[in-house]
Design a protein around this motif. Structure first.
Motif, short mmCIF file in Angstrom:
data_model
loop_
_atom_site.label_atom_id
_atom_site.label_comp_id
_atom_site.label_asym_id
_atom_site.label_seq_id
_atom_site.Cartn_x
_atom_site.Cartn_y
_atom_site.Cartn_z
N GLU A 1 48.55 38.60 48.87
CA GLU A 1 47.41 38.59 49.80
C GLU A 1 46.10 38.25 48.94
O GLU A 1 45.23 37.75 50.01
CB GLU A 1 47.24 40.10 50.12
CG GLU A 1 48.38 40.67 50.75
CD GLU A 1 48.22 42.32 51.26
OE1 GLU A 1 47.01 42.60 51.13
OE2 GLU A 1 49.24 42.72 51.77
N TYR A 2 45.93 38.18 47.73
CA TYR A 2 44.89 37.55 46.96
C TYR A 2 45.29 37.21 45.80
O TYR A 2 46.23 37.10 45.44
CB TYR A 2 43.79 38.63 46.73
CG TYR A 2 43.56 39.75 47.84
CD1 TYR A 2 42.40 39.26 48.54
CD2 TYR A 2 44.04 40.98 48.11
CE1 TYR A 2 42.15 40.35 49.79
CE2 TYR A 2 43.81 41.74 49.22
CZ TYR A 2 42.92 41.53 49.87
OH TYR A 2 42.16 42.22 50.95
N TYR A 3 44.24 36.03 45.35
CA TYR A 3 44.18 35.72 43.97
C TYR A 3 43.21 36.47 43.29
O TYR A 3 42.34 37.02 43.93
CB TYR A 3 43.72 34.29 43.77
CG TYR A 3 44.55 33.18 44.64
CD1 TYR A 3 45.81 32.80 44.22
CD2 TYR A 3 44.11 32.65 45.77
CE1 TYR A 3 46.62 31.86 44.91
CE2 TYR A 3 45.08 31.64 46.54
CZ TYR A 3 46.11 31.43 45.97
OH TYR A 3 46.93 30.40 46.83
N ILE A 4 43.48 36.37 41.93
CA ILE A 4 42.54 36.98 40.96
C ILE A 4 42.11 36.12 39.92
O ILE A 4 43.25 35.64 39.33
CB ILE A 4 42.83 38.51 40.33
CG1 ILE A 4 44.23 38.53 39.93
CG2 ILE A 4 42.47 39.40 41.69
CD1 ILE A 4 44.52 39.58 39.20
N SER A 5 41.05 35.83 39.29
CA SER A 5 40.85 34.87 38.40
C SER A 5 40.62 35.64 36.85
O SER A 5 40.55 35.11 35.87
CB SER A 5 39.56 33.95 38.55
OG SER A 5 38.42 34.63 38.72
N SER A 6 40.77 37.09 36.97
CA SER A 6 40.31 37.95 35.87
C SER A 6 40.88 39.53 36.14
O SER A 6 41.08 39.71 37.24
CB SER A 6 38.72 37.90 35.60
OG SER A 6 38.64 39.04 34.59
N THR A 7 41.41 40.06 35.11
CA THR A 7 41.74 41.26 35.39
C THR A 7 40.69 42.52 35.05
O THR A 7 41.02 43.55 34.75
CB THR A 7 42.94 41.86 34.48
OG1 THR A 7 42.81 41.22 33.05
CG2 THR A 7 44.27 40.75 34.90
N LYS A 8 39.37 42.08 34.95
CA LYS A 8 38.66 42.92 34.56
C LYS A 8 38.02 43.98 35.84
O LYS A 8 38.29 43.34 36.82
CB LYS A 8 37.25 42.05 34.26
CG LYS A 8 37.18 41.44 32.97
CD LYS A 8 35.95 40.77 32.51
CE LYS A 8 36.13 39.87 31.47
NZ LYS A 8 34.80 39.18 30.87
N TYR A 9 37.65 44.83 35.51
CA TYR A 9 37.15 45.80 36.52
C TYR A 9 36.45 46.92 36.01
O TYR A 9 36.24 47.05 35.04
CB TYR A 9 38.69 46.85 37.20
CG TYR A 9 38.99 47.63 36.11
CD1 TYR A 9 38.81 49.04 35.93
CD2 TYR A 9 40.23 47.06 35.45
CE1 TYR A 9 39.62 49.77 35.25
CE2 TYR A 9 40.93 48.03 34.36
CZ TYR A 9 40.56 49.06 34.21
OH TYR A 9 41.14 49.90 33.49
N SER A 10 35.83 47.72 37.00
CA SER A 10 34.91 48.89 36.52
C SER A 10 35.14 49.91 37.39
O SER A 10 35.69 50.10 38.40
CB SER A 10 33.36 48.38 37.01
OG SER A 10 33.08 48.23 38.39
N LEU A 11 34.85 51.16 36.48
CA LEU A 11 35.21 52.63 37.29
C LEU A 11 33.84 53.14 37.56
O LEU A 11 33.09 52.92 36.61
CB LEU A 11 35.92 53.49 36.14
CG LEU A 11 37.49 53.06 35.96
CD1 LEU A 11 38.06 53.83 35.04
CD2 LEU A 11 38.06 53.39 37.38
#
Length: 380
Positions: free
Chosen positions: A6-16
Motif C-alpha cells: 500500500e505504501y513505500y517507505i524510505s526510512s524505518t525512523k518513527y517518533s512516539l
C-alpha cells in the motif's frame, strides 16, 4: 499469501508521542510513507496504552503494507519516463521487483531477488540499460557458466543457471515493454548442458523398508512414512495440520516456506500449483494414523512446524544407519511416483495424487523400474 503493498517507505525512523485522553495516557506512532502515486505523507497510528504496543503496531504495519526502498522510486520512475535520466540496472531493479508483487508468490519473488542480488547486480549494477549489448551479455553468460557455488565449490547445476538467465531475460523484457529498451538477450544463445543430466534417484519399497526399520524417533518415523506414501512435497508435510487428516483421505492445501520478504521466520501459504490435493489413505498410512498421536494445530511440531533443516539432517543421519544408498529427502516424492508407475498407475492419476500437472509428471517421471524395462522388452 504475498503481502499487499500500500505504501513505500524510505526510512524505518518513527517518533512516539504521548498524550492524555479520557481513558488515560496513550501513545501515538508517527512516521512518513510514500503513496503508490509518489506523494510523501505523514502517517499516524494512535491510541496505544503502552510504548510496546505502539511499537508492535508500527512493526506490523510496515511489514504487512510497506516496501522499504531508498529515496522515492516514483520520482525516479517519472524522471525515466520523461527521458530526464538514462537509467542503470540499479535504478530499475527496485521498480521491476515492485511490479512482481501482484504476479508472483512471495517465495517466487524471494528466489528472483536472490538471483538478481547474487548473479545480476554484481555484473550489471551501474551499467546503463541502453549500454547492455549482445557482447556484454555474452561476457556475463560465459562468466556465469564458468562460476562455482562458493559453498560446495562445484559448478552450478544447469537448471539453476537456466533460471538465472530466465530471470535476467524477464527483467530485460520488462524494460523493453515498459520503457522501450531493446532486449538483446533474445539473440544470445543459451549454452548447451555441460554434462549429461543426472539420473533421477529413488528408493524401491524394499529399500524404504530397510531405511525405516532403523528410524527410532517416533515423530521422524511418522514423517518419513507420510512422505513416502503420499509423494507430497516437504513444505506440504510441514504445513499439514491435524484437522487435515480425515478418515479416508489427507487434505494438502498449503505449504510451509522460509522464503519471506518481511523478516518473519516462516509462512504458511497456498501450495506450489495453488491446488488443494486430497490423497486417499493407503494401508501403511492407516496403520500409522492408528498408532501415532498427531499434534495440534500442526500435525508435526504442535504450535509451529518443525524446521525443514532439522528434518533433512535427521533423514541423512538415518540413511547412514540403514546403509542404504544416499538420496535427498525430496527423492521420497520420486520414490512414490516410481512405485505408482511400477504398479501400473495412469500418469493422470499420478499427477492428481501428488498435486502436479500431467505435463510435468510426464516430463519428470517418465521412467520405470529396471525390472519393468526388462519385462516390457521380453514381450517383444
Amino acid at each position: 499469501m504475498p503481502m499487499k503493498l500500500e505504501y513505500y517507505i524510505s526510512s524505518t525512523k518513527y517518533s512516539l508521542q504521548e498524550r492524555m485522553t479520557k481513558r488515560g495516557r496513550v501513545f501515538d506512532v508517527i512516521f512518513r510513507v510514500i503513496t503508490l502515486d509518489g506523494i510523501v505523507k505523514q502517517k499516524k497510528l494512535s491510541g496505544f496504552f503502552t510504548k510496546t504496543l505502539a511499537k508492535e503496531a508500527y512493526t506490523e504495519f510496515i511489514t504487512q503494507k510497506c516496501q522499504l526502498l531508498k529515496n522515492n522510486p516514483l520520482k525516479k520512475k517519472k524522471a525515466i519516463e520523461e527521458g530526464k535520466q538514462d537509467p542503470t540496472v540499479n535504478d530499475l531493479i527496485p521498480l521491476y521487483i515492485n511490479s512482481l508483487q501482484n504476479q508472483n508468490k512471495e517465495s517466487c519473488i524471494y528466489d528472483k531477488i536472490r538471483m538478481i542480488q547474487n548473479h545480476i547486480v554484481p555484473f550489471f549494477g551501474n551499467t546503463k540499460i541502453q549500454s547492455i549489448t549482445q557482447e556484454v551479455l555474452w561476457r556475463w553468460q560465459d562468466s556465469l557458466w564458468a562460476s562455482k557455488n562458493p559453498q560446495t565449490e562445484n559448478f552450478y547445476a544447469y537448471n539453476y543457471l537456466s533460471k538465472i538467465r530466465t530471470c535476467l531475460n524477464g527483467f530485460l523484457g520488462w524494460c523493453e515493454s515498459r520503457y522501450g529498451y531493446s532486449n538483446p538477450l533474445k539473440k544470445v544463445k543459451k549454452p548447451r548442458r555441460r554434462a549429461p543430466k543426472q539420473e533421477m534417484q529413488f528408493w524401491t519399497r524394499e529399500e524404504f523398508e530397510q531405511f525405516i526399520s532403523v528410524v527410532d524417533n517416533e515423530r521422524y518415523r511418522a514423517m518419513f512414512i507420510m512422505l513416502f506414501y503420499t509423494g507430497r512435497r516437504k513444505g506440504e508435510l510441514l504445513a499439514l495440520q491435524k484437522s487435515d487428516i480425515k478418515k479416508e483421505e489427507i487434505v494438502f492445501s498449503k505449504t510451509y516456506t522460509r522464503k519471506t520478504l518481511d523478516g518473519v521466520p516462516y509462512k504458511i501459504t497456498s501450495t506450489k500449483n495453488e491446488k488443494i490435493g486430497k490423497t486417499p489413505i493407503c494401508a501403511p498410512l492407516k496403520d500409522l494414523i492408528k498408532s501415532y498421536q498427531f499434534e495440534s494445530p500442526f500435525a508435526f511440531g504442535g504450535k509451529q512446524p518443525i524446521h525443514e533443516n532439522t528434518l533433512s539432517h535427521a533423514f541423512k543421519r538415518y540413511i547412514k544407519l540403514s546403509k542404504n544408498k544416499e538420496i535427498r529427502l525430496h527423492d521420497l516424492r520420486h520414490s512414490f511416483v516410481s512405485m505408482l508407475i511400477h504398479l501400473g498407475a495412469n500418469l493422470a492419476v499420478v499427477a492428481d495424487l501428488i498435486g502436479d500437472t500431467l505435463e510435468q509428471v510426464t516430463k519428470t517421471y517418465g521412467h520405470l523400474y529396471d525390472e519393468d524395462k526388462y519385462a516390457i522388452i521380453s514381450k517383444i
